[in-house]
Every structure is written in structure tokens, then in C-alpha cells.
Design an enzyme around this catalytic site. Structure first.
Site, short mmCIF file in Angstrom:
data_model
loop_
_atom_site.label_atom_id
_atom_site.label_comp_id
_atom_site.label_asym_id
_atom_site.label_seq_id
_atom_site.Cartn_x
_atom_site.Cartn_y
_atom_site.Cartn_z
CB SER A 87 -1.00 -0.27 1.72
OG SER A 87 -1.79 0.66 1.11
CG HIS A 222 -5.94 -2.43 1.12
ND1 HIS A 222 -5.32 -1.92 -0.11
CD2 HIS A 222 -5.28 -1.86 1.95
CE1 HIS A 222 -4.70 -1.27 0.18
NE2 HIS A 222 -3.88 -0.95 0.84
#
Length: 248
Positions: A87, A222
């Protein structure tokens, strides 16, 4: 190398490959340095920023430029090495590699980026770093799989972890990619099938390398790499990368 800037679980000075891991927003390198247990030929070093992990008492950094400058100043990346970033950590890893090139320092043999669109796409949400405490906690709880609501009941613990989230969100939300020539470093991109990132935006990382780019989309959201099979797939790739490094 300034010791507090990197942490490791198992020192392996003779490892075939050193893997420097850059965590996500609000994260500490702990979950990544544990990978060393399953990567016997890799020395895993987590990059630990001010305000995170054992450095929670320090003032966190709030801009990509100052963050990258600090990492490059304090960490002596020793070849052969690779970068892994998840990320926000992927954007940081990429920017650090660009800055190493700018300074004429050795580049990573491999850049592995995870769960983030290519940097030229910019932030993919409205800014939240300025939100009042309760609203920010709610956002984190909804976006990071829960748990933050329980932390909110412990004021001392909240004072330790919330500033890191807020600072990292500011880094991400104010970051603007400055176009530069692509790196001559192989890129491997991972993402979660149930994440809200369009696959073509992951594939666009290919624009940022002249040495080849491969994309793998795995089951999960995610944080696909916290569960099987995503975790096993990423670790298997890193083991293979270390084996290749050992034969050079």
C-alpha cells in the site's frame, strides 16, 4: 545504518538476499519481519519510521519528500537487496529507489509492490488525515478490518497509534508523483481480487520500469497477504527470488 531505522527478527549477514519491507499506513514492520521464519535464505529488514512501532514517542513524518530523504540518509541498503512495499509502503519503496538512483547509490535487484495503483494515478480517495479523532477512528476501523474501535477505549494506546495513522494518511493524500525516467529494476506487482483497485491501475506499474513487470492478483481484499493463499504466494515468490540471487 542507524539501527532504529530498521528492525529484523533473524540476522543473516550471509543471506542470498536482503529484503527491506516498507509497511502500509499506520503499520509497523513487525508482521513483515516475521516472514524471516519462512524465508531461510533471506534477511528480512523492516523499515521503521518515526512515530511507528518502538519509535512511537517520536514525531512522525508527514510528507513523502521528508520521509524519503530521511530513509535514504539513515539506511545503508546493502546489496544484494530487494524492496517490498504494501500500500503506502509501495509508493515509499518506489520513491526511495528513485532517490537512490539520483544519488548514484546501488539499486534494488527487485521491487515488489502490493495493493496500490501505479504512482502516476495519485490518491484514490478524499483526504481524511484532517478529520476529528472520532471520525478518523471510524474510517480506520472500516478500512483496516476492524479493531480500532476497541483501541479507542484505551486513551494511552490510542495516543500511541493514532498519530502514525494520521501522519501516514497525510503522506499519502498529499503525495504527487513527479514524472522521471523509469527504473531499470524488475517489478512484481501483487493485489487482492476483492480490493477496490482496478486491475488496469495495478498493471500500469509497468510504465515505471524498463526491466519487466509482472502482475499477480490473488484472492482477498486489501490485506490479501495476511491469509492463504495470498501469503503463501508472496512468500513463494520471495523464496524463488532468493534462490535466483544465490546463483548470480
Amino acid at each position: 545504518m542507524t539501527p532504529k531505522w530498521t528492525v529484523r527478527r533473524l540476522p543473516r549477514p550471509d543471506a542470498a538476499l536482503r529484503l527491506y519491507a516498507f509497511p502500509h499506513s499506520g503499520g509497523s514492520p513487525g508482521e513483515f519481519v516475521r516472514w524471516a521464519d519462512e524465508l531461510p535464505d533471506v534477511e528480512v529488514l523492516g523499515v521503521q519510521l518515526p512515530g511507528h512501532g518502538s519509535r512511537f514517542a517520536e514525531e512522525p513524518l508527514t510528507s513523502m519528500a521528508e520521509l524519503v530523504a530521511a530513509v535514504v540518509e539513515h539506511v545503508d541498503f546493502r546489496p544484494p537487496f530487494a524492496f517490498f512495499g504494501h500500500s503506502l509502503g509501495a509508493l515509499v519503496a518506489h520513491e526511495v529507489a528513485l532517490e537512490l538512483r539520483e544519488r548514484g547509490r546501488p539499486l534494488p535487484d527487485l521491487l515488489v509492490v502490493s495493493a496500490i495503483p501505479a504512482p502516476h494515478h495519485g490518491p484514490r480517495r478524499e483526504a481524511v488525515h484532517h478529520l476529528p479523532e472520532e471520525e478518523l477512528i471510524s474510517f480506520i476501523d472500516g478500512s483496516y478490518g476492524g479493531g480500532m474501535a476497541q483501541v479507542a477505549g484505551d486513551r494511552d494506546l490510542l495516543a500511541m497509534v493514532l498519530p502514525a495513522y494520521r501522519a501516514d494518511f497525510e503522506v499519502y493524500e498529499t503525495y504527487r508523483y513527479s514524472p522521471r525516467p523509469p527504473l531499470d529494476v524488475p517489478l512484481r506487482v501483487f493485489g487482492g481480487r476483492d480490493d477496490d483497485i482496478a486491475e488496469d491501475r495495478l498493471a500500469d506499474w509497468a510504465r515505471h520500469t524498463t526491466a519487466g513487470c509482472e502482475l499477480t492478483v490473488l484472492p482477498g481484499g486489501h490485506f490479501y497477504l495476511r491469509d492463504a493463499p495470498g501469503r503463501e504466494e508472496v512468500l513463494s515468490f520471495l523464496r524463488t527470488s532468493a534462490s535466483r540471487a544465490a546463483t548470480r
